[in-house]
Motif scaffolding. Sequence first.
Motif, short mmCIF file in Angstrom:
data_model
loop_
_atom_site.label_atom_id
_atom_site.label_comp_id
_atom_site.label_asym_id
_atom_site.label_seq_id
_atom_site.Cartn_x
_atom_site.Cartn_y
_atom_site.Cartn_z
N PRO A 1 57.09 102.87 11.43
CA PRO A 1 57.67 103.65 10.32
C PRO A 1 58.10 102.80 9.13
N PHE A 2 58.41 101.53 9.36
CA PHE A 2 58.84 100.68 8.25
C PHE A 2 57.75 100.55 7.19
N LEU A 3 56.48 100.74 7.57
CA LEU A 3 55.40 100.64 6.60
C LEU A 3 55.57 101.67 5.47
N ASP B 1 56.77 113.59 13.32
CA ASP B 1 55.45 113.05 13.68
C ASP B 1 54.48 112.96 12.51
N THR B 2 54.97 113.01 11.29
CA THR B 2 54.10 112.84 10.12
C THR B 2 53.52 111.43 10.11
N PRO B 3 52.19 111.28 10.01
CA PRO B 3 51.57 109.94 10.04
C PRO B 3 52.12 109.01 8.96
N VAL B 4 52.26 107.75 9.32
CA VAL B 4 52.81 106.75 8.41
C VAL B 4 51.95 106.60 7.16
N ASP B 5 50.64 106.63 7.31
CA ASP B 5 49.77 106.44 6.14
C ASP B 5 49.99 107.53 5.09
N LEU B 6 50.29 108.74 5.52
CA LEU B 6 50.53 109.82 4.58
C LEU B 6 51.88 109.63 3.87
N LEU B 7 52.87 109.18 4.63
CA LEU B 7 54.18 108.90 4.03
C LEU B 7 54.08 107.74 3.04
#
Length: 287
Positions: free
Chosen positions: A130-132, A203-209
């Motif tokens: 998640p830090f990404l 559960d939202t993907p990190v790449d989208l965030l």
Amino acid sequence: MPPNELRDIDGDVYVYPRYLAGSTAIGDPALGPLLDLGWDLEHDDLGNVYVSAPDRKVRLGYLPEGDDDGLWRINAYKDPFGPPTWGVCFNDSAPDEFVHAFTTALAKAYEQGSDAYLMAPDTRHADRDPFLAVAPLVNRGWQLDRPRWGVFAIQSPDGLASLEFTTGHLDPKAELTTRDARWHLWAGTSIDLPAWYATASTDTPVDLLKAVTDCVADPAPLPRWQSDTHSYVEGLARLTPILPPRPPAPTPLDVQRAAVRKPAALTTSAVPRWSTTSRPALPSARR
């Protein structure tokens, strides 16, 4: 910025920082990446728009006539007839560029398959940490904070925008319909009355965030029409007039044409140059 790009700008001022720009109330650019994939588009009699992936496992609602201020609601499903696996919401004042960044990343993930657009964050995997999602803001000087118990936040240098991460158990249904979500991005002087906000469930993907935080962290200002800016923007943001485009540089053909239209220059031989040694002109003969 090149003059040809200036002609395409929709606005008369630049707003900086960009997270104070507010919405343009134009949904087409953010819908574009999904419609370009051939997703289905429907609308109801009220003017709400619904976009669905061909397999119905990702759905977007653009809801100007919805029950609340959640203008954009995007959900993904493992089972198209089951509950959402994750959900994201942008309210009606969120800058459209941030929504476009999200839908662009979503379209890319959908093309890669369900392993991409349903991949939940996981600290055990470096590419899903998640830090990404926070890193783009940290790299722009945003500061870590802990405003409330159970909440970690990172705040912009001017204190006018924050991304909050809530720890512990959350109600999955509340995450999809309220601001009580795992991720909460907002701007303004008060979390209770934000200028705009966006939420993302657990559960939202990190790449989208990360696509959104990359866009938020971009130092470039956003163009807006000054007449449409909200009062909080005029008081807190910096507005810079967008200069009209410069005339294009003349081409060699333009130079040649100008030379043809210009009267011929007089030569030195056509104009007598008198000096102290010049003889006076002879008088003409009398009739």
